[in-house]
Enzyme design. Structure first.
Site, PDB file in Angstrom:
ATOM      1  CG  HIS A  57     -28.132 -11.492  26.071  1.00  0.00           C
ATOM      2  ND1 HIS A  57     -27.522 -10.005  25.383  1.00  0.00           N
ATOM      3  CD2 HIS A  57     -27.940 -12.364  25.001  1.00  0.00           C
ATOM      4  CE1 HIS A  57     -28.399  -9.927  23.794  1.00  0.00           C
ATOM      5  NE2 HIS A  57     -29.097 -10.859  23.611  1.00  0.00           N
ATOM      6  CG  ASP A  59     -30.841 -12.935  22.565  1.00  0.00           C
ATOM      7  OD1 ASP A  59     -31.011 -12.054  22.032  1.00  0.00           O
ATOM      8  OD2 ASP A  59     -30.726 -14.393  22.857  1.00  0.00           O
ATOM      9  CG  ASP A 181     -25.981 -11.201  20.515  1.00  0.00           C
ATOM     10  OD1 ASP A 181     -25.503 -10.940  20.208  1.00  0.00           O
ATOM     11  OD2 ASP A 181     -27.369 -11.807  20.747  1.00  0.00           O
ATOM     12  CG  HIS A 431     -30.387  -8.184  19.508  1.00  0.00           C
ATOM     13  ND1 HIS A 431     -30.649  -7.509  20.785  1.00  0.00           N
ATOM     14  CD2 HIS A 431     -29.755  -9.167  19.552  1.00  0.00           C
ATOM     15  CE1 HIS A 431     -30.344  -8.595  21.878  1.00  0.00           C
ATOM     16  NE2 HIS A 431     -29.432  -9.926  21.197  1.00  0.00           N
TER      17      HIS A 431
HETATM   18 ZN   LIG Z   1     -29.245 -11.386  21.727  1.00  0.00          ZN
END
Ligand SMILES: [Zn+2]
Ligand SMILES: *[C@@H]1O[C@H](CO)[C@@H](O)[C@H](O)[C@H]1NC(C)=O
Ligand SMILES: *[C@@H]1O[C@H](CO)[C@@H](O)[C@H](O)[C@H]1NC(C)=O
Length: 990
Positions: A57, A59, A181, A431
């Site tokens: 994951h 970001d 997420d 996000h």
């Molecule tokens: Zn995230």
């Protein structure tokens, strides 16, 4: 990118020619390349199949900027380097053809891909073509769902998916949406994903009470009916809630960032643990299978920025699969395999079960009784506004790039592009970006990218307007008009204003320009004088602008611009003079125009009522500003503080900033306003424009005082006598409206533990309360959080300043300051209010919100314009009906243009406007000759006619398949309520 894609295209053509002329056995070889559903490993029908999904994951900015994450820079903040992850995973995938990996964030993949050798690119293509490396989601980022506007989400998905299609063709097209997420899930996101052609959607975070009920009922997998207006199954999306958020099951994390024991499988060495590992795994698999419906379960084997040294993960996963499956010869009924979300989804589809139907959304999200993730709905209000404004600028830039033709990107003002802003906007949808949950230096980085993008776009806009108007006079942009800063209008005796309207219908708009003179003449494009007035700039505005401008007055007038076009106004100074004296300090009992009357309480200076004079509606309406003291964590119930994510007031009763307002009134022929001053850090202007059905509340809040060592969350609250019965309405990502009820969730019996924070919902563009007679709608200028805590009341959180971190990872208190505001950020914004009959309110708020999202762009030119200058232009042959929104008009490649037309009404909203409408694509544009059209899915990465999605069976409710009306001709397109249709037009400038 354009040059690269041309090369790629010819490469593919070449490949095709080769493959048709190849001898048969080579052909066979090529056919072994199977991606997507064809490349899934076999499963065992009589066993429990455990799908292991290796994933990372990543970001797109959070504790570090997107580029710091990519390079692995600043590992002192967080150890994370995406380039190494991709390097390592690709190498490990080659070691064993059974291994699988999914990749999600195209912003990172794109950065990596362009630095690879052609050998490496070939290797990666092969992995993709064989389904060993699979893209899921595939947008530029994994967007936030609570604070994003659909227009920007559609754009960022389009950009990521376009890169994947151009680079990998059909094998690069993700089948599954993956939002593991984001902190709560919006119905409109599900609707968009369905229309983008995804077969299913997986996420990790869901309210803890909701999850526990769904686990008992085996409803963690469901069918989401994501629109009340679009006929099923077009906006239906199969949705799965993942078992461990997006982490591996406990004890099975084999990343370098984890401490779980590896599989020690040499019996001659110390600590042999194969039996222990297998037993633990079988236990976890069995208990997980009890809360899901089919004989397939999924496990996410990865987490934040994992797989930088992928060997650790894969070596242990290889062994896990071998040893667990070896038990089958001793009667074990568990089969474990490398898999991907789409392979798992395919098995669920094959299971042919029926699934619980859901029609509401997944807000708000709480992970414990006092831990509601409703603060980020409002966190970083200035960034949220800048992002929304940037979207407006980007759409304008895209449109003008098309209308101005090739001269737009390369013209008298140099080289410009829309791509820089498009990329910056795409990154900003992440996000931890527009959500406001990033560290301060990362927030600054997002804002800087948007500013750079806008500079590149200004060149496009200037070039295009030069081409369309025939004037190459320099254009000046004033980005700070909201605080009355604009050097050219301030100092010039003669200037002109070009107003570009990005909407497909004519718009009239009040403008307010900083000036130093006292008397001006304003003329429209026909030379006709326009009503204008000069008023003194308010003290609050002077305070906010500080030393960034020196004008003493503001010039007010109303402009009109044709659809998708511009109109030009000229302004000349008649008289310099001493600063104007302010009009009155008394509180008027009311101000009114021909549509609205606003009344005030003369003793407090606060609003007291609102009347719609046309419809003879009248409500009591008081409004004031309050704050909640933020919980600092020391509390008997829980030690959760309020922070960037979490909203946790330490008392349910907000404190009033001031019970009374000092006021100042200005009444002119074009506008009336009452300036209310509550405190040095809170003020408002109540404004009524002469030709408007809307009441404007312009608020200015900050620096929020923290000298009492308490964080504060500032709201404004509208208290009315509307009998709203605990119900209010909010939009989902700026599109469909959802009903909210106090202390209630549609799909489970809520135990409410936070009376305020647990009743907050995201407001992206509007919220309203209503009863049988009256509807009060508030249109916002950015995403904000809000609630209706008392009947008839609507509160909106405007600004927050907090002194503690809320322990969700960002590790910084949300305490914004800047160079201009070292003592704390000051934020200004607007709420637009309208009072209507509930049955026709959408006829007001739909166009109003449309105008708030896509604003006219003003550009300024010094002095006299050349007499041959074209002062008015429309890119459309005629205005489109009010139901139709021109969502996208942007240059796709040299020969084609991407067009999205949207029906912007829900099916039940309006007698007049909730009807199907038809547009003729050939007769749309005045300057574009359209010679061909093809329809695409919403994200423009698949032709509409090739779109085929899994069909899912809901429990109980019958699916009503409405036969879609065939369009009468290839050029005429019909839009039904809430429908968006996406077209690639072959078009030339006439
Ligand atoms: Zn995230
Ligand atoms: C406008 O007037 C103010 C006050 O008289 C003065 O300080 C400022 O320099 C003037 N600005 C310009 C551009 O003339
Ligand atoms: C996908 O990309 C290919 C080139 O790889 C192109 O030919 C095709 O038109 C693209 N599809 C769409 C829907 O744009």
């Amino acid at each position: 990118m354009a040059a690269g894609c041309c090369r790629l295209l010819s490469l593919l053509l070449l490949l095709c020619e080769i493959c048709f002329s190849l001898p048969v056995e080579r052909h066979e070889n090529l056919r072994e390349d199977k991606c997507g559903y064809q490349s899934c490993h076999a499963t065992k029908a009589s066993m429990l199949n455990v799908h292991l999904v290796p994933h990372t994951h990543d970001d797109v900015g959070w504790l570090k900027t997107v580029d710091q994450y990519f390079y692995g820079d600043r590992n002192d903040i967080q150890h994370a380097g995406v380039q190494y992850i991709l390097d390592s995973v690709v190498e490990e995938l080659q070691k064993n053809p059974d291994r699988r990996f999914i990749y999600v964030e195209t912003a990172f993949f794109y950065r990596w891909w362009r630095r690879q050798s052609s050998d490496m690119q070939r290797t990666v293509k092969q992995l993709v073509n064989q389904g060993r490396l699979e893209f899921v989601n595939g947008g530029w980022c994994m967007s936030d769902e609570a604070t994003t506007h659909y227009s920007a989400v559609v754009d960022q998905m389009t950009m990521g998916l376009r890169f994947l299609n151009q680079t990998f063709g059909p094998c690069g097209r993700p089948r599954v949406a993956w939002h593991i997420d984001p902190f709560g899930h919006a119905r409109e996101h599900a609707s968009m994903f369905a229309q983008m052609g995804y077969d299913g959607f997986f996420f990790g975070r869901v309210d803890y009470q909701d999850r526990s009920r769904r686990m008992r009922a085996k409803e963690q997998e469901l069918l989401w009916r994501a629109s009340d207006s679009i006929s099923p199954p077009l906006a239906d999306l199969f949705t799965g809630i993942l078992p461990n958020g997006y982490n591996p099951p406990e004890g099975f994390c084999w990343d370098q960032s984890c401490d779980d024991p590896p599989i020690k499988d040499d019996p001659d060495l110390e600590d042999y643990n194969v039996n222990d590992v297998v037993e633990r795994f079988l236990n976890i698999a069995k208990s997980q299978s009890l809360v899901y419906k089919s004989n397939h379960i999924i496990m996410t084997m990865g987490s934040d920025f994992q797989y930088e040294n992928a060997n650790l993960w894969y070596k242990n996963l290889d062994k896990l699969i071998r040893y667990v499956n070896a038990r089958q010869s001793n009667g074990s009924r568990v089969n474990v395999l490398y898999s991907t979300p789409s392979c798992y989804l395919q098995e669920l589809h094959r299971a042919n079960l029926s699934w619980a139907l859901k029609t509401d959304d997944f807000f708000p999200y709480a992970d414990d009784a006092h831990d509601f993730w409703t603060g980020y709905f409002s966190s970083r209000p200035a960034l949220k506004r800048y992002e929304r404004l940037s979207n407006s600028n980007l759409q304008t830039c895209n449109q003008l790039e098309v209308l101005g033709g090739q001269a737009s990107t390369s013209g008298p003002f140099g080289q410009g592009d829309s791509l820089t802003l498009r990329r910056a906007m795409a990154v900003a949808q992440h996000h931890d970006a527009v959500s406001g949950t990033e560290k301060q230096h990362v927030a600054n980085d997002y804002a800087r990218r948007l500013a750079n993008g806008w500079q590149r776009c200004q060149v496009v806009v200037s070039n295009s307007l030069a081409a369309l108007s025939g004037s190459t006079a320099e254009r000046v942009y004033c980005n700070s008009l909201n605080i009355s800063v604009c050097p050219i209008t301030e100092s010039s005796k003669k200037f002109s204003v070009n107003v570009f309207n990005p909407l497909a219908r004519p718009v009239s708009w009040p403008v307010r320009l900083p000036v130093n003179g006292t008397t001006y003449v304003v003329a429209d494009a026909n030379g006709k004088a326009v009503d204008c007035e000069v008023i003194p700039i308010s003290g609050t505005t002077r305070d906010v602008r500080r030393n960034r401008g020196f004008a003493v007055n503001e010039l007010l007038f109303r402009v009109r611009a044709p659809p998708l076009g511009f109109s030009t106004y000229s302004v000349s100074l008649l008289q310099d003079g001493p600063p104007l004296a302010s009009t009155g300090y008394h509180v008027p009992k009311s101000i009114w125009n021909k549509y609205l009357r606003v009344t005030f309480d003369p003793t407090t200076g606060l609003l007291s009522g609102l009347d719609n004079l046309e419809t003879k509606q009248s409500i009591g309406l008081t409004q004031n500003f309050y704050w909640y003291n933020a919980s600092d964590g020391n509390n008997s119930n829980s030690n959760q503080p309020s922070g960037a994510y979490i909203f946790r007031p330490n008392s349910s009763t907000p404190f009033v900033i001031s019970k009374t307002a000092k006021t100042e009134t200005i009444q002119t022929s074009v506008m009336q306003e009452v300036r209310q001053w509550f405190a040095p850090w809170a003020s408002q202007v109540v404004r009524l424009h002469t030709d408007s059905r809307v009441l404007e509340l312009e608020w200015t809040v900050g620096p929020i005082p923290i000298d009492d060592d308490l964080g504060k969350e500032v709201i404004t609250r509208l208290d009315t006598d509307i009998k709203s019965s605990g119900i209010f309405f909010t939009d989902s990502n700026g599109r469909e409206v959802l009903q909210r009820k106090k202390d209630f969730r549609p799909t489970w019996n809520l135990k409410q533990s936070e009376p305020i924070a647990g009743n907050y919902y995201p407001i992206n563009s509007r919220a309203f309360i209503k009863d049988d007679k009256d509807q009060l709608t508030v249109v916002t200028d950015r995403s904000q959080g809000g609630g209706s805590i008392q009947n008839g009341s609507l509160e909106i959180m405007l600004h927050r300043r907090l002194l503690y971190d809320d322990v969700r990872g960002v590790a910084e208190p949300l305490n914004e300051t800047s160079d201009v505001f070292p003592e704390g950020l000051v934020v200004r914004g607007r709420l637009l209010l309208s009072l209507d009959h509930p049955a026709s309110a959408a006829d007001t708020h739909r166009p109003l919100a449309e105008e708030a999202v896509l604003q006219p762009l003003l550009t300024f030119t010094e002095g006299h314009l050349h007499p041959n200058t074209r002062l008015e232009f429309s890119g459309l042959q005629a205005a489109l009906p009010p139901a139709v929104h021109l969502l996208t008009l942007s240059q796709w490649d040299d020969k084609s243009v991407l067009l999205r037309l949207e029906h912007q009404f829900q099916s039940w909203e309006s007698k007049a406007n909730s009807q199907p409408v038809t547009a003729d694509l050939q007769k749309l544009f005045s300057t574009l000759e359209v010679t061909g059209v093809s329809e695409l899915n919403l994200s423009a990465n698949q032709w509409k006619e090739e779109m085929k999605r899994f069909d899912w069976r809901p429990q109980a409710v019958e699916k009503q398949m409405k036969k879609s009306l065939e369009d009468p001709s290839m050029w005429e397109v019909t839009l039904r309520p809430m429908e968006i249709r996406t077209f690639l037009l072959r078009a030339n400038l006439r």
